[in-house]
Design a protein around this motif. Sequence first.
Motif, short mmCIF file in Angstrom:
data_model
loop_
_atom_site.label_atom_id
_atom_site.label_comp_id
_atom_site.label_asym_id
_atom_site.label_seq_id
_atom_site.Cartn_x
_atom_site.Cartn_y
_atom_site.Cartn_z
N LEU A 126 -5.37 -17.76 -23.36
CA LEU A 126 -5.22 -18.21 -24.74
C LEU A 126 -6.46 -17.89 -25.57
N GLN A 127 -7.63 -17.91 -24.93
CA GLN A 127 -8.87 -17.61 -25.63
C GLN A 127 -8.88 -16.19 -26.22
N TYR A 128 -8.19 -15.25 -25.57
CA TYR A 128 -8.20 -13.85 -26.01
C TYR A 128 -6.88 -13.41 -26.65
N GLU A 129 -5.98 -14.31 -26.85
CA GLU A 129 -4.67 -13.99 -27.42
C GLU A 129 -4.80 -13.63 -28.89
N TYR A 130 -4.16 -12.54 -29.32
CA TYR A 130 -4.21 -12.16 -30.73
C TYR A 130 -2.95 -11.42 -31.15
N SER A 131 -2.78 -11.33 -32.44
CA SER A 131 -1.66 -10.63 -33.05
C SER A 131 -2.23 -9.58 -34.00
N LEU A 132 -1.52 -8.47 -34.17
CA LEU A 132 -1.90 -7.44 -35.12
C LEU A 132 -0.83 -7.34 -36.20
N ALA A 133 -1.27 -7.16 -37.44
CA ALA A 133 -0.32 -7.10 -38.55
C ALA A 133 -0.86 -6.19 -39.64
N HIS A 134 0.05 -5.60 -40.40
CA HIS A 134 -0.33 -4.78 -41.55
C HIS A 134 -0.36 -5.66 -42.79
N PRO A 135 -1.40 -5.54 -43.63
CA PRO A 135 -1.39 -6.29 -44.90
C PRO A 135 -0.12 -5.95 -45.69
N ILE A 136 0.57 -6.96 -46.15
CA ILE A 136 1.85 -6.73 -46.83
C ILE A 136 1.66 -5.96 -48.14
N THR A 137 0.52 -6.12 -48.78
CA THR A 137 0.30 -5.38 -50.03
C THR A 137 0.25 -3.88 -49.76
N ARG A 138 -0.32 -3.48 -48.61
CA ARG A 138 -0.38 -2.06 -48.26
C ARG A 138 1.01 -1.54 -47.91
N ILE A 139 1.78 -2.31 -47.16
CA ILE A 139 3.15 -1.89 -46.81
C ILE A 139 4.00 -1.79 -48.06
N ALA A 140 3.85 -2.75 -48.97
CA ALA A 140 4.62 -2.72 -50.22
C ALA A 140 4.27 -1.47 -51.03
N SER A 141 3.01 -1.11 -51.04
CA SER A 141 2.59 0.09 -51.75
C SER A 141 3.16 1.36 -51.11
#
Length: 147
Positions: A126-141
């Motif tokens: 759990l200490q190293y658990e992470y998620s990756l995501a694209h900023p929605i403003t960049r995807i919208a653009s």
Amino acid sequence: MADGYDAALAILSQDVQSSPAVFEQPNTKLGNFTEPSLGMKVAKYGVRTRFTRGIVDGIEGSFAVPYGERPEDRFWMSGIRITVDPKHPPDGNEISLRGDSGSVWYNIETSEIVALHFAGEDNITLQYEYSLAHPITRIASLLEFEP
């Protein structure tokens, strides 16, 4: 993926009903888009992990993401990093799993959409658990759409 993004857009026909409410959070109505910021508290509803909370701990990064078993199936993706909110650890200790891609991360305080989930880390503590995501403003653009 050549540009470092993994996203798609669906357009609903007018006869399909939709709602800005978040599953299992009926009082949360998603609204406008906003830029991520360090320390921002966010949440998403994923198909596999259901309702999860996190904290943005990286806002400009490039991450090697495997889309297969071979080395050539690894692509560098632009995005933000979201770690587990220690005050609200996820069920099963997973902030994201395969099947959660396409979920939106939103600012818990404002209900503004922050990012589009595309990957994460599995099978680490759990200490190293992470998620990756694209900023929605960049995807919208890139895909030319607005909230």
